[in-house]
Motif scaffolding. Structure first.
Motif, PDB file in Angstrom:
ATOM      1  N   ARG A   1       0.572  -1.099  -0.427  1.00  5.11           N
ATOM      2  CA  ARG A   1      -0.391   0.286   0.165  1.00  5.11           C
ATOM      3  C   ARG A   1       0.755   1.140  -0.049  1.00  5.11           C
ATOM      4  O   ARG A   1       0.410   1.937  -0.954  1.00  5.11           O
ATOM      5  N   ASP A   2       1.729   1.404   0.540  1.00 12.13           N
ATOM      6  CA  ASP A   2       2.529   2.511   1.341  1.00 12.13           C
ATOM      7  C   ASP A   2       3.524   2.676   0.315  1.00 12.13           C
ATOM      8  O   ASP A   2       4.388   3.868  -0.107  1.00 12.13           O
ATOM      9  N   ALA A   3       4.327   2.124  -0.477  1.00 11.93           N
ATOM     10  CA  ALA A   3       5.094   2.152  -1.641  1.00 11.93           C
ATOM     11  C   ALA A   3       4.470   2.193  -2.912  1.00 11.93           C
ATOM     12  O   ALA A   3       3.969   2.108  -3.655  1.00 11.93           O
TER      13      ALA A   3
ATOM     14  N   ARG B   1      11.098  -0.811   1.480  1.00  9.91           N
ATOM     15  CA  ARG B   1      12.572  -0.019   0.838  1.00  9.91           C
ATOM     16  C   ARG B   1      12.709  -1.171  -0.555  1.00  9.91           C
ATOM     17  O   ARG B   1      13.456   0.380  -1.394  1.00  9.91           O
ATOM     18  N   VAL B   2      12.436  -2.496  -0.158  1.00 10.86           N
ATOM     19  CA  VAL B   2      13.516  -2.857  -2.023  1.00 10.86           C
ATOM     20  C   VAL B   2      11.997  -2.234  -2.854  1.00 10.86           C
ATOM     21  O   VAL B   2      12.047  -2.612  -4.037  1.00 10.86           O
ATOM     22  N   ALA B   3      10.101  -2.382  -2.365  1.00 15.72           N
ATOM     23  CA  ALA B   3       9.489  -2.212  -3.627  1.00 15.72           C
ATOM     24  C   ALA B   3       9.487  -0.767  -4.166  1.00 15.72           C
ATOM     25  O   ALA B   3       8.891  -0.664  -5.722  1.00 15.72           O
ATOM     26  N   GLU B   4       9.973   0.245  -3.665  1.00 22.23           N
ATOM     27  CA  GLU B   4      10.138   1.659  -3.595  1.00 22.23           C
ATOM     28  C   GLU B   4      11.869   1.910  -4.908  1.00 22.23           C
ATOM     29  O   GLU B   4      12.008   2.519  -5.562  1.00 22.23           O
ATOM     30  N   SER B   5      12.329   0.256  -4.154  1.00 18.14           N
ATOM     31  CA  SER B   5      13.428   0.273  -5.694  1.00 18.14           C
ATOM     32  C   SER B   5      14.620  -0.463  -6.034  1.00 18.14           C
ATOM     33  O   SER B   5      15.324  -0.033  -6.765  1.00 18.14           O
ATOM     34  N   TRP B   6      13.884  -1.619  -6.386  1.00 16.04           N
ATOM     35  CA  TRP B   6      13.538  -2.263  -7.050  1.00 16.04           C
ATOM     36  C   TRP B   6      12.581  -2.766  -7.850  1.00 16.04           C
ATOM     37  O   TRP B   6      11.371  -3.178  -7.230  1.00 16.04           O
ATOM     38  N   PRO B   7      12.537  -2.815  -9.670  1.00 15.56           N
ATOM     39  CA  PRO B   7      13.692  -3.451  -9.897  1.00 15.56           C
ATOM     40  C   PRO B   7      14.029  -1.807 -10.403  1.00 15.56           C
ATOM     41  O   PRO B   7      13.318  -0.737 -10.023  1.00 15.56           O
ATOM     42  N   ARG B   8      15.445  -1.420 -10.443  1.00 15.85           N
ATOM     43  CA  ARG B   8      16.105  -0.388 -11.116  1.00 15.85           C
ATOM     44  C   ARG B   8      15.826  -0.190 -12.033  1.00 15.85           C
ATOM     45  O   ARG B   8      15.992  -0.953 -12.804  1.00 15.85           O
TER      46      ARG B   8
ATOM     47  N   GLU C   1       6.976  -5.256  12.059  1.00 17.05           N
ATOM     48  CA  GLU C   1       7.742  -3.792  12.007  1.00 17.05           C
ATOM     49  C   GLU C   1       9.137  -3.673  10.835  1.00 17.05           C
ATOM     50  O   GLU C   1       9.154  -3.353   9.598  1.00 17.05           O
ATOM     51  N   ARG C   2      10.065  -4.096  11.384  1.00 16.88           N
ATOM     52  CA  ARG C   2      10.850  -4.550  10.774  1.00 16.88           C
ATOM     53  C   ARG C   2      11.162  -4.979   8.862  1.00 16.88           C
ATOM     54  O   ARG C   2      11.605  -4.427   7.599  1.00 16.88           O
ATOM     55  N   CYS C   3      10.178  -5.924   8.734  1.00 13.93           N
ATOM     56  CA  CYS C   3      10.018  -6.600   7.673  1.00 13.93           C
ATOM     57  C   CYS C   3       8.945  -6.066   7.281  1.00 13.93           C
ATOM     58  O   CYS C   3       9.523  -5.645   5.992  1.00 13.93           O
ATOM     59  N   GLN C   4       7.767  -5.069   7.345  1.00 11.90           N
ATOM     60  CA  GLN C   4       7.613  -4.136   6.848  1.00 11.90           C
ATOM     61  C   GLN C   4       8.452  -3.241   5.993  1.00 11.90           C
ATOM     62  O   GLN C   4       8.275  -2.491   4.862  1.00 11.90           O
TER      63      GLN C   4
END
Length: 375
Positions: A123-125, A368-375, A360-363
């Motif tokens: 949702r957030d990414a 972070r991955v969803a917003e930067s990959w694939p790059r 929370e750590r996994c979220q």
């Protein structure tokens, strides 16, 4: 609206899904439709799949895709994890408790907590330009990957996937690692055929149990396959687990069968052809859950960096001893890693639980991955 991963986890864990995943799928689908603008669909077997791109891109923009993957089925609960419904004679409900920073209940660790973390991250990414972000929660993972296999057959083929199965406390306590390979599993039934006779005249028959024991000796002599991954050796295993033969104390048996549990490793299998040297012995493969290995170093390094930036401890690349849906996706061509909150010894237990801090750590890692990959 569930404001936190703990709240959403409690909501999902409370929904029974060991015999029928429909209600849990309903809850996930409804949340995605309410909380996101993604394209959400429910397929024929009950998988929930959602897709989205940047707001300024249409559905055909770009070719790269990343999926956050989980499953919402669970194994049958222990008696301590269920209670009668509020009305007499109503269906059983799952018990969900929160104490000492952990959520307790069937499926908390395996793996509704990870599903909740992935839903919020999805949702957030905002995915990178030209990339599609996918969320998928499958059915039937606990019974051989039914949902994942159906989705793949229907064309589900993300380029990359982070599967939220457990990877916490693998390299050391207090860290969520990144799994880059896991073992698979083959279930095999071996059947030896003989000729029945009266036990007073054993030479008149051919004892199927004797032939089966000859085959068992061959299984015991098989070399276990092994591969080197992530700086460690991932070893397979082969073990006889059940045997069945004979009909009466005074009859030489004409049939005897036994089962073999083989844990496979990427690219290797035990040499079952050794059994062909024994006359009148045949075998069938009853289940073959594929192993997984991610060889895309750039993707692995990227997820590891995201995991490192989401926690104070230093995660490592590790391997996992058992099969997951990542095996099916990897076999179909998706570059997969595993990163999730479940710890060794938590899944399928009568006091199954998951750490809220790790959720929370996994979220954050998934976002972070969803917003930067694939790059």
């Amino acid at each position: 609206m569930s404001a936190t991963v703990a709240e959403l986890t409690r909501e999902l864990v409370a929904v029974p899904s060991h015999e029928d995943e429909t209600a849990a799928g309903d809850a996930i689908e409804a949340w995605l439709r309410e909380e996101t603008t993604a394209r959400v669909r429910r397929d024929a077997v009950g998988n929930v799949i959602a897709r989205k791109r940047r707001e300024d891109e249409d559905e055909t923009s770009g070719d790269d895709s990343l999926a956050l993957v989980g499953h919402h089925d669970v194994v049958p609960p222990d008696e301590a994890q269920i209670r009668d419904g509020p009305e007499s004679g109503s269906e059983l409900e799952y018990v969900v408790e929160e104490r000492d920073g952990r959520i307790y209940g069937r499926g908390a660790a395996d793996m509704k907590g990870a599903v909740a973390a992935a839903m919020l991250a999805f949702r957030d990414a905002t995915p990178p330009e030209g990339c599609e972000l996918v969320f998928a929660s499958f059915v039937g993972e606990e019974i051989g990957g039914v949902g994942a296999r159906h989705a793949i057959e229907e064309g589900f083929a993300p380029d990359y996937a982070v599967v939220g199965e457990g990877s916490t406390n693998y390299s050391k306590p207090g860290v969520t690692d990144v799994v880059v390979a896991h073992r698979g599993r083959r279930g095999i039934t071996v059947t030896a055929h003989g000729v029945a006779s009266h036990a007073s005249e054993p030479a008149a028959g051919e004892n199927a149990i004797y032939r089966a024991t000859d085959a068992i000796d061959r299984v015991r002599d098989l070399e276990f396959p092994a591969v080197d991954v992530a700086g460690e050796t991932l070893s397979g295993s082969v073990v006889v687990t059940e045997i069945d033969g004979g009909s009466a104390i005074n009859v030489v048996p004409e049939r005897c069968s036994f089962t073999v549990d083989e844990r496979t490793v990427p690219g290797e299998r035990a040499d079952l052809e050794a059994l062909a040297e024994i006359p009148d012995v045949e075998w069938t493969i009853d289940q073959d859950l594929p192993p997984m290995e991610c060889t895309d170093e750039a993707f692995v390094d990227h997820v590891l960096a995201a995991a490192r930036n989401s926690q104070s401890n230093d995660p490592e690349l590790v391997t996992k001893p058992h099969a997951t849906d990542a095996g099916w996706l990897s076999e179909a061509g998706t570059a997969c890693v595993i990163c999730g909150p479940s710890e060794p010894g938590e899944a399928h237990t009568r006091d199954e639980s998951v750490s809220i801090a790790v959720l929370e750590r996994c979220q954050e890692t998934y976002r972070r991955v969803a917003e930067s990959w694939p790059r």
